[in-house]
Design an enzyme around this catalytic site. Structure first.
Site, PDB file in Angstrom:
ATOM      1  N   GLY A   1       0.829  -1.196   0.000  1.00 59.49           N
ATOM      2  CA  GLY A   1       0.000   0.000   0.000  1.00 59.49           C
ATOM      3  C   GLY A   1       0.860   1.240   0.000  1.00 59.49           C
ATOM      4  O   GLY A   1       1.979   1.235  -0.510  1.00 59.49           O
ATOM      5  N   GLU A   2       0.337   2.325   0.578  1.00 58.65           N
ATOM      6  CA  GLU A   2       1.026   3.619   0.681  1.00 58.65           C
ATOM      7  C   GLU A   2       1.184   4.317  -0.660  1.00 58.65           C
ATOM      8  O   GLU A   2       1.634   5.444  -0.725  1.00 58.65           O
ATOM      9  CB  GLU A   2       2.425   3.477   1.306  1.00 58.65           C
ATOM     10  CG  GLU A   2       2.471   2.824   2.668  1.00 58.65           C
ATOM     11  CD  GLU A   2       3.898   2.652   3.186  1.00 58.65           C
ATOM     12  OE1 GLU A   2       4.854   3.112   2.507  1.00 58.65           O
ATOM     13  OE2 GLU A   2       4.069   2.070   4.267  1.00 58.65           O
ATOM     14  N   GLY A   3       0.861   3.656  -1.758  1.00 56.74           N
ATOM     15  CA  GLY A   3       1.179   4.161  -3.089  1.00 56.74           C
ATOM     16  C   GLY A   3       2.517   3.662  -3.578  1.00 56.74           C
ATOM     17  O   GLY A   3       3.015   4.109  -4.621  1.00 56.74           O
TER      18      GLY A   3
END
Length: 355
Positions: free
Chosen positions: A320-322
């Site tokens: 996640g997080e980009g």
């Protein structure tokens, strides 16, 4: 009481333009290479040109916005980590220590963290005036979806509109939406199951690392949640009942970015669930999406199919997080460079392929 149809989605322009497509394809085909020799880099260059409505696509001031929020459902043990980790990871982002910080620095992408609904008071923390922290908090975490909707209509509406405002105040022409929220794989799985009409057990993965017993418990809890909100069938109702504050805010951001013809570089499972919600609320958003990678979360395979997406990378990631989107970002830079800077056969005085 806010009526469920109060949210007015932005207008999304159709990028279909056969004349422009033919021009872009001709430019790519006339580069000094065999036809199709650069594979998906060529189709990516054409797609970027279609998104921007030009034969000379370019990326300026790329942006990452990491949306963070907590989830009331985690009180039922649906995650391997406690909710406190959400705020702790926000502090890590602000200190520059997370994976997304490293990748953003490496590739020169501006990163800001959006407090969509973290169950912490950053105003009383050492980071209260941090330049990378944006305060769009709707409430301190979503509600317990096992007993009530995750968001009231008012809260969901506020999250969507806040996400739109984040983009309205943002520079550049490319957006990566990342997320941080313990429990958000549960929300994404629920949204996928209802919006995509996919069997719930095929949507649920281990998230942050559940063991077999934990996974079985997660499936049991989410099954009960889905039954509890069986009446939620319209996209807004589904998002409010089953989603999360950060997912709703991401959906608003994606809709606004698409309405401004920005490139949407989509990360993994959670970001794709936000895109699915955005697409159902404002059909046409997905035209502006470039899919970065294929997450190992099982639900992501279904999401990619629903969105008719072919991701650029398959790295076995699920952070996640980009982070997956940031990793894929240089491919977009390369696609733009190829179409703008690579010589054509005519430029180079080289004989082209015989027809």
């Amino acid at each position: 009481m806010v009526c469920l149809n109060t949210f007015i989605a932005p207008t999304i322009a159709n990028i279909e333009n056969n004349e422009l497509y033919q021009q872009l394809q001709q430019i790519v085909d006339q580069k000094t290479k065999p036809l199709g020799a650069l594979g998906r880099l060529e189709t990516l260059a054409v797609h970027l040109g279609m998104i921007q409505g030009t034969t000379t696509p370019q990326i300026t001031q790329p942006q990452i916005r990491v949306f963070a929020a907590d989830h009331g459902l985690t009180k039922h043990g649906t995650s391997a980590y406690p909710s406190a980790v959400t705020a702790q990871m926000v502090y890590n982002f602000l200190q520059g220590g997370a994976a997304i910080n490293v990748l953003a620095r490496q590739h020169g992408i501006e990163l800001k963290v959006v407090d969509a609904g973290v169950d912490a008071d950053f105003a009383n923390s050492p980071f209260k005036d941090h330049a990378q922290l944006l305060d769009y908090k709707v409430r301190h975490g979503s509600r317990d979806a096992l007993s009530e909707p995750a968001m009231t209509a008012e809260e969901c509406l506020a999250a969507l509109e806040n996400g739109m405002d984040v983009v309205k105040n943002m520079a550049g022409n490319l957006l990566i939406v990342g997320e941080m929220g313990i429990g958000n794989t549960s929300a994404a799985s629920l949204l996928l199951a209802r919006l995509g009409d996919i069997p719930l057990d095929e949507c649920i993965g281990r998230g942050t690392g559940l063991d077999d017993a934990g996974l079985k418990h997660k499936v049991s809890i989410l099954t009960q949640v889905l039954v509890r909100h069986s009446e939620a069938q319209a996209p807004f109702d589904i998002l409010a009942a089953l989603g999360g504050l950060e997912i709703a805010m991401m959906a608003g951001a994606l809709m606004q970015a698409a309405s401004e013809r920005r490139i949407l570089l989509i990360d993994g499972f959670i970001a794709s669930s936000a895109l699915l919600a955005a697409e159902r609320l404002a059909p046409g958003v997905v035209q502006y999406a470039v899919f970065a990678h294929h997450s190992v979360e099982p639900g992501h395979t279904h999401l990619l199919k629903l969105l008719n997406a072919e991701p650029l990378l398959n790295m076995g990631m699920r952070l996640g997080e980009g982070s997956g989107a940031a990793l894929a970002y240089p491919l977009l830079q390369s696609a733009c460079a190829i179409i703008n800077e690579m010589a054509s056969f005519n430029d180079a005085g080289i004989s082209g392929q015989n027809s």
